[in-house]
Design a protein around this motif. Structure first.
Motif, mmCIF file in Angstrom:
data_model
loop_
_atom_site.group_PDB
_atom_site.id
_atom_site.type_symbol
_atom_site.label_atom_id
_atom_site.label_comp_id
_atom_site.label_asym_id
_atom_site.label_seq_id
_atom_site.Cartn_x
_atom_site.Cartn_y
_atom_site.Cartn_z
ATOM 1 N N UNK A 3 0.834 -1.201 0.000
ATOM 2 C CA UNK A 3 0.000 0.000 0.000
ATOM 3 C C UNK A 3 0.870 1.252 0.000
ATOM 4 N N UNK A 4 1.885 1.284 0.849
ATOM 5 C CA UNK A 4 2.748 2.466 0.916
ATOM 6 C C UNK A 4 3.497 2.682 -0.396
ATOM 7 N N UNK A 5 4.070 1.621 -0.932
ATOM 8 C CA UNK A 5 4.824 1.746 -2.179
ATOM 9 C C UNK A 5 3.903 2.116 -3.344
ATOM 10 N N UNK A 6 2.732 1.533 -3.385
ATOM 11 C CA UNK A 6 1.796 1.850 -4.464
ATOM 12 C C UNK A 6 1.338 3.302 -4.388
ATOM 13 N N UNK A 7 1.139 3.805 -3.186
ATOM 14 C CA UNK A 7 0.753 5.210 -3.025
ATOM 15 C C UNK A 7 1.846 6.131 -3.554
ATOM 16 N N UNK A 50 1.629 -3.305 -9.051
ATOM 17 C CA UNK A 50 1.298 -4.719 -8.944
ATOM 18 C C UNK A 50 2.504 -5.617 -8.735
ATOM 19 N N UNK A 51 3.696 -5.127 -9.077
ATOM 20 C CA UNK A 51 4.893 -5.960 -8.995
ATOM 21 C C UNK A 51 5.738 -5.700 -7.753
ATOM 22 N N UNK A 52 5.348 -4.749 -6.934
ATOM 23 C CA UNK A 52 6.219 -4.308 -5.845
ATOM 24 C C UNK A 52 6.514 -5.416 -4.831
ATOM 25 N N UNK A 53 5.612 -6.345 -4.639
ATOM 26 C CA UNK A 53 5.852 -7.422 -3.673
ATOM 27 C C UNK A 53 6.522 -8.644 -4.295
ATOM 28 N N UNK A 95 9.425 1.345 6.060
ATOM 29 C CA UNK A 95 8.339 1.248 7.031
ATOM 30 C C UNK A 95 7.271 0.250 6.601
ATOM 31 N N UNK A 96 7.127 0.036 5.310
ATOM 32 C CA UNK A 96 6.193 -0.978 4.837
ATOM 33 C C UNK A 96 6.595 -2.368 5.294
ATOM 34 N N UNK A 97 7.903 -2.662 5.276
ATOM 35 C CA UNK A 97 8.373 -3.957 5.773
ATOM 36 C C UNK A 97 8.108 -4.091 7.262
ATOM 37 N N UNK A 98 8.289 -3.010 8.005
ATOM 38 C CA UNK A 98 8.018 -3.054 9.442
ATOM 39 C C UNK A 98 6.538 -3.294 9.720
ATOM 40 N N UNK A 99 5.676 -2.667 8.948
ATOM 41 C CA UNK A 99 4.238 -2.871 9.116
ATOM 42 C C UNK A 99 3.873 -4.316 8.782
ATOM 43 N N UNK A 100 4.439 -4.855 7.708
ATOM 44 C CA UNK A 100 4.171 -6.252 7.342
ATOM 45 C C UNK A 100 4.624 -7.211 8.440
ATOM 46 N N UNK A 105 3.251 -10.705 13.125
ATOM 47 C CA UNK A 105 3.339 -11.009 14.563
ATOM 48 C C UNK A 105 1.963 -11.016 15.209
ATOM 49 N N UNK A 106 1.141 -10.031 14.904
ATOM 50 C CA UNK A 106 -0.200 -9.969 15.487
ATOM 51 C C UNK A 106 -1.052 -11.152 15.039
ATOM 52 N N UNK A 107 -0.920 -11.541 13.776
ATOM 53 C CA UNK A 107 -1.668 -12.698 13.279
ATOM 54 C C UNK A 107 -1.212 -13.970 13.976
ATOM 55 N N UNK A 108 0.099 -14.105 14.204
ATOM 56 C CA UNK A 108 0.625 -15.282 14.907
ATOM 57 C C UNK A 108 0.134 -15.307 16.347
ATOM 58 N N UNK A 109 0.106 -14.156 16.986
ATOM 59 C CA UNK A 109 -0.381 -14.079 18.359
ATOM 60 C C UNK A 109 -1.871 -14.418 18.420
ATOM 61 N N UNK A 110 -2.627 -13.940 17.462
ATOM 62 C CA UNK A 110 -4.064 -14.227 17.428
ATOM 63 C C UNK A 110 -4.315 -15.707 17.217
#
Length: 118
Positions: A3-7, A50-53, A95-100, A105-110
């Motif tokens: 999202x950040x890179x696409x913006x 579309x290719x950024x990831x 910062x996009x990598x940090x958000x990912x 981590x939150x998904x793993x904790x959940x």
């Protein structure tokens, strides 16, 4: 990160279009050349969204940043705008990598906090 890179890339899309309008006023440049180069760069911005990831996507984004800065030789304002967008690109990737990572981590904790249904 996507999202950040696409913006950032969509912002560049518009800046390249406006730079093409400025470059079009240069009597030494053919209008077809200006719009071919601008059009290819604008298309790359949209394509990279579309290719950024994918592998090599970030590297292609860096190549686009270098080209944007180099376009300052035609439109001098692009030296400044290219540097601004290169800084935005760095921030988007960093910062996009940090958000990912935080999302993972939150998904793993959940997942680990939900009781297993037997």
């Amino acid at each position: 990160m996507r999202i950040l890179c696409s913006s950032t890339l969509i912002g560049e899309f518009f800046v390249i279009g406006f730079a093409g309008l400025v470059a079009m006023k240069d009597p030494d440049l053919a209008m077809s050349t200006v719009w071919t180069v601008s059009g290819v760069a604008m298309f790359l911005c949209v394509l990279l969204c579309g290719l950024v990831t994918r592998p090599g996507g970030v590297a292609l984004g860096w190549a686009l940043q270098v080209a944007l800065i180099a376009s300052g030789f035609i439109v001098p304002t692009m030296f400044f705008l290219g540097a601004v967008f290169a800084a935005l690109w760095w921030a988007s990737v960093h910062y996009g990598k940090k958000v990912d990572e935080a999302k993972a981590r939150f998904a793993a904790q959940a997942d680990s906090s939900t009781p297993d249904a037997a």
